[in-house]
Motif scaffolding. Sequence first.
Motif, PDB file in Angstrom:
ATOM      1  N   PHE A 266       7.990   2.998  -7.065  1.00  0.00           N
ATOM      2  CA  PHE A 266       6.749   3.766  -7.136  1.00  0.00           C
ATOM      3  C   PHE A 266       7.152   5.220  -7.372  1.00  0.00           C
ATOM      4  O   PHE A 266       7.044   6.069  -6.500  1.00  0.00           O
ATOM      5  CB  PHE A 266       5.956   3.592  -5.839  1.00  0.00           C
ATOM      6  CG  PHE A 266       4.563   4.169  -5.863  1.00  0.00           C
ATOM      7  CD1 PHE A 266       4.140   5.023  -4.850  1.00  0.00           C
ATOM      8  CD2 PHE A 266       3.668   3.839  -6.861  1.00  0.00           C
ATOM      9  CE1 PHE A 266       2.852   5.549  -4.846  1.00  0.00           C
ATOM     10  CE2 PHE A 266       2.387   4.358  -6.877  1.00  0.00           C
ATOM     11  CZ  PHE A 266       1.976   5.214  -5.855  1.00  0.00           C
ATOM     12  N   HIS A 267       7.605   5.525  -8.559  1.00  0.00           N
ATOM     13  CA  HIS A 267       8.134   6.842  -8.876  1.00  0.00           C
ATOM     14  C   HIS A 267       7.016   7.842  -9.148  1.00  0.00           C
ATOM     15  O   HIS A 267       6.054   7.530  -9.866  1.00  0.00           O
ATOM     16  CB  HIS A 267       9.055   6.784 -10.091  1.00  0.00           C
ATOM     17  CG  HIS A 267      10.237   5.883  -9.915  1.00  0.00           C
ATOM     18  ND1 HIS A 267      10.813   5.624  -8.686  1.00  0.00           N
ATOM     19  CD2 HIS A 267      10.955   5.178 -10.835  1.00  0.00           C
ATOM     20  CE1 HIS A 267      11.832   4.802  -8.838  1.00  0.00           C
ATOM     21  NE2 HIS A 267      11.947   4.505 -10.123  1.00  0.00           N
TER      22      HIS A 267
ATOM     23  N   PHE B 179       3.640   2.381 -10.634  1.00  0.00           N
ATOM     24  CA  PHE B 179       3.971   1.247  -9.775  1.00  0.00           C
ATOM     25  C   PHE B 179       4.635   0.170 -10.620  1.00  0.00           C
ATOM     26  O   PHE B 179       4.107  -0.225 -11.669  1.00  0.00           O
ATOM     27  CB  PHE B 179       2.705   0.696  -9.123  1.00  0.00           C
ATOM     28  CG  PHE B 179       2.892  -0.603  -8.396  1.00  0.00           C
ATOM     29  CD1 PHE B 179       2.333  -1.780  -8.882  1.00  0.00           C
ATOM     30  CD2 PHE B 179       3.628  -0.647  -7.225  1.00  0.00           C
ATOM     31  CE1 PHE B 179       2.509  -2.981  -8.209  1.00  0.00           C
ATOM     32  CE2 PHE B 179       3.802  -1.838  -6.541  1.00  0.00           C
ATOM     33  CZ  PHE B 179       3.234  -3.010  -7.035  1.00  0.00           C
ATOM     34  N   ASN B 180       5.797  -0.303 -10.190  1.00  0.00           N
ATOM     35  CA  ASN B 180       6.512  -1.358 -10.899  1.00  0.00           C
ATOM     36  C   ASN B 180       6.870  -2.444  -9.891  1.00  0.00           C
ATOM     37  O   ASN B 180       7.789  -2.286  -9.083  1.00  0.00           O
ATOM     38  CB  ASN B 180       7.774  -0.793 -11.568  1.00  0.00           C
ATOM     39  CG  ASN B 180       8.445  -1.806 -12.468  1.00  0.00           C
ATOM     40  OD1 ASN B 180       8.592  -2.973 -12.113  1.00  0.00           O
ATOM     41  ND2 ASN B 180       8.865  -1.370 -13.645  1.00  0.00           N
ATOM     42  N   LYS B 181       6.135  -3.539  -9.969  1.00  0.00           N
ATOM     43  CA  LYS B 181       6.310  -4.593  -8.963  1.00  0.00           C
ATOM     44  C   LYS B 181       7.674  -5.269  -9.076  1.00  0.00           C
ATOM     45  O   LYS B 181       8.316  -5.571  -8.071  1.00  0.00           O
ATOM     46  CB  LYS B 181       5.194  -5.634  -9.093  1.00  0.00           C
ATOM     47  CG  LYS B 181       5.182  -6.659  -7.983  1.00  0.00           C
ATOM     48  CD  LYS B 181       3.955  -7.546  -8.055  1.00  0.00           C
ATOM     49  CE  LYS B 181       3.923  -8.502  -6.872  1.00  0.00           C
ATOM     50  NZ  LYS B 181       2.693  -9.343  -6.880  1.00  0.00           N
TER      51      LYS B 181
ATOM     52  N   ASN C 190      -1.256   0.098 -12.934  1.00  0.00           N
ATOM     53  CA  ASN C 190       0.076   0.471 -12.464  1.00  0.00           C
ATOM     54  C   ASN C 190       0.321   1.972 -12.530  1.00  0.00           C
ATOM     55  O   ASN C 190       1.208   2.480 -11.852  1.00  0.00           O
ATOM     56  CB  ASN C 190       1.142  -0.256 -13.270  1.00  0.00           C
ATOM     57  CG  ASN C 190       1.157  -1.744 -12.952  1.00  0.00           C
ATOM     58  OD1 ASN C 190       0.611  -2.173 -11.939  1.00  0.00           O
ATOM     59  ND2 ASN C 190       1.763  -2.530 -13.821  1.00  0.00           N
ATOM     60  N   LEU C 191      -0.418   2.682 -13.348  1.00  0.00           N
ATOM     61  CA  LEU C 191      -0.289   4.139 -13.423  1.00  0.00           C
ATOM     62  C   LEU C 191      -1.425   4.766 -12.624  1.00  0.00           C
ATOM     63  O   LEU C 191      -2.592   4.602 -12.945  1.00  0.00           O
ATOM     64  CB  LEU C 191      -0.316   4.606 -14.874  1.00  0.00           C
ATOM     65  CG  LEU C 191      -0.032   6.100 -15.083  1.00  0.00           C
ATOM     66  CD1 LEU C 191       1.387   6.442 -14.638  1.00  0.00           C
ATOM     67  CD2 LEU C 191      -0.250   6.477 -16.535  1.00  0.00           C
ATOM     68  N   VAL C 192      -1.039   5.478 -11.586  1.00  0.00           N
ATOM     69  CA  VAL C 192      -2.020   6.075 -10.683  1.00  0.00           C
ATOM     70  C   VAL C 192      -2.012   7.581 -10.883  1.00  0.00           C
ATOM     71  O   VAL C 192      -0.945   8.199 -10.893  1.00  0.00           O
ATOM     72  CB  VAL C 192      -1.661   5.749  -9.220  1.00  0.00           C
ATOM     73  CG1 VAL C 192      -2.658   6.406  -8.287  1.00  0.00           C
ATOM     74  CG2 VAL C 192      -1.613   4.258  -9.008  1.00  0.00           C
TER      75      VAL C 192
ATOM     76  N   TYR D 114       0.883  -1.159   0.000  1.00  0.00           N
ATOM     77  CA  TYR D 114       0.000   0.000   0.000  1.00  0.00           C
ATOM     78  C   TYR D 114       0.922   1.211   0.000  1.00  0.00           C
ATOM     79  O   TYR D 114       1.595   1.470   0.986  1.00  0.00           O
ATOM     80  CB  TYR D 114      -0.894   0.002   1.236  1.00  0.00           C
ATOM     81  CG  TYR D 114      -1.790  -1.200   1.347  1.00  0.00           C
ATOM     82  CD1 TYR D 114      -1.386  -2.322   2.057  1.00  0.00           C
ATOM     83  CD2 TYR D 114      -3.047  -1.214   0.757  1.00  0.00           C
ATOM     84  CE1 TYR D 114      -2.207  -3.434   2.169  1.00  0.00           C
ATOM     85  CE2 TYR D 114      -3.874  -2.326   0.861  1.00  0.00           C
ATOM     86  CZ  TYR D 114      -3.446  -3.428   1.565  1.00  0.00           C
ATOM     87  OH  TYR D 114      -4.258  -4.524   1.667  1.00  0.00           O
ATOM     88  N   LEU D 115       0.956   1.937  -1.099  1.00  0.00           N
ATOM     89  CA  LEU D 115       1.951   2.982  -1.314  1.00  0.00           C
ATOM     90  C   LEU D 115       1.294   4.340  -1.456  1.00  0.00           C
ATOM     91  O   LEU D 115       0.223   4.457  -2.051  1.00  0.00           O
ATOM     92  CB  LEU D 115       2.773   2.669  -2.566  1.00  0.00           C
ATOM     93  CG  LEU D 115       3.562   1.364  -2.512  1.00  0.00           C
ATOM     94  CD1 LEU D 115       3.949   0.914  -3.905  1.00  0.00           C
ATOM     95  CD2 LEU D 115       4.804   1.542  -1.648  1.00  0.00           C
TER      96      LEU D 115
END
Lengths: 114, 116
Positions: B74-75, B67-69, B55-57, B32-33
């Motif tokens: 989480f840039h 988001f890149n798992k 993945n793009l928020v 949770y970021l």
Amino acid sequence: DVKVTQSSRYLVKRTGEKVFLECVQDMDHENMFWYRQDPGLGLRLIYFSYDVKMKEKGDIPEGYSVSREKKERFSLILESASTNQTSMYLCASILRGSYNSPLHFGNGTRLTVT
Amino acid sequence: AQSVAQPEDQVNVAEGNPLTVKCTYSVSGNPYLFWYVQYPNRGLQFLLKYITGDNLVKGSYGFEAEFNKSQTSFHLKKPSALVSDSALYFCAVRDVNRAGGFKTIFGAGTRLFVKA
């Protein structure tokens, strides 16, 4: 909208004084937190509370205590202030179980201990 | 243990250019970021979060985060920076325990300077 109010924006205290930092939230949140913020260290958790009269130590509790007598109010206490406690103190709150929601922060109290 | 790293103390960018503020994380379960922004002498304001899904928020003030798992990153990004974006940015991860209690762990912060 949630409001978290910290009673003082700036405080100047002398070494050895007992200091109270007050935080009040108006949204009936169970969980409340005290952080200190220092350059290059980010926010570090001092204490948190998940209900009235409940408290848990965070990562840096030494030299601090807390009080939660009412749900809306969470107080941070410096029993005997020291110069290394000069910092920005941030209070935050959140509803219990809302682990996918952001914290709600007050505007902070900048404490200087001389 | 959960942790967050912001590898850059400071990021400088010219107004109108794209910006990226980097964040990597370490969690034992689902992440949770969050990203927060802090203006001078103020508390932290929420910008955006990743819980699950795309993945793009997208968040407030035109900011977005990727988001890149596989890279545990989480840039924070913005296509065109404004001078008013100059502030301190914090990445955070939520540490949820088995009992459902949680703490939020913050990175050290990255100061963004946008030059006119």
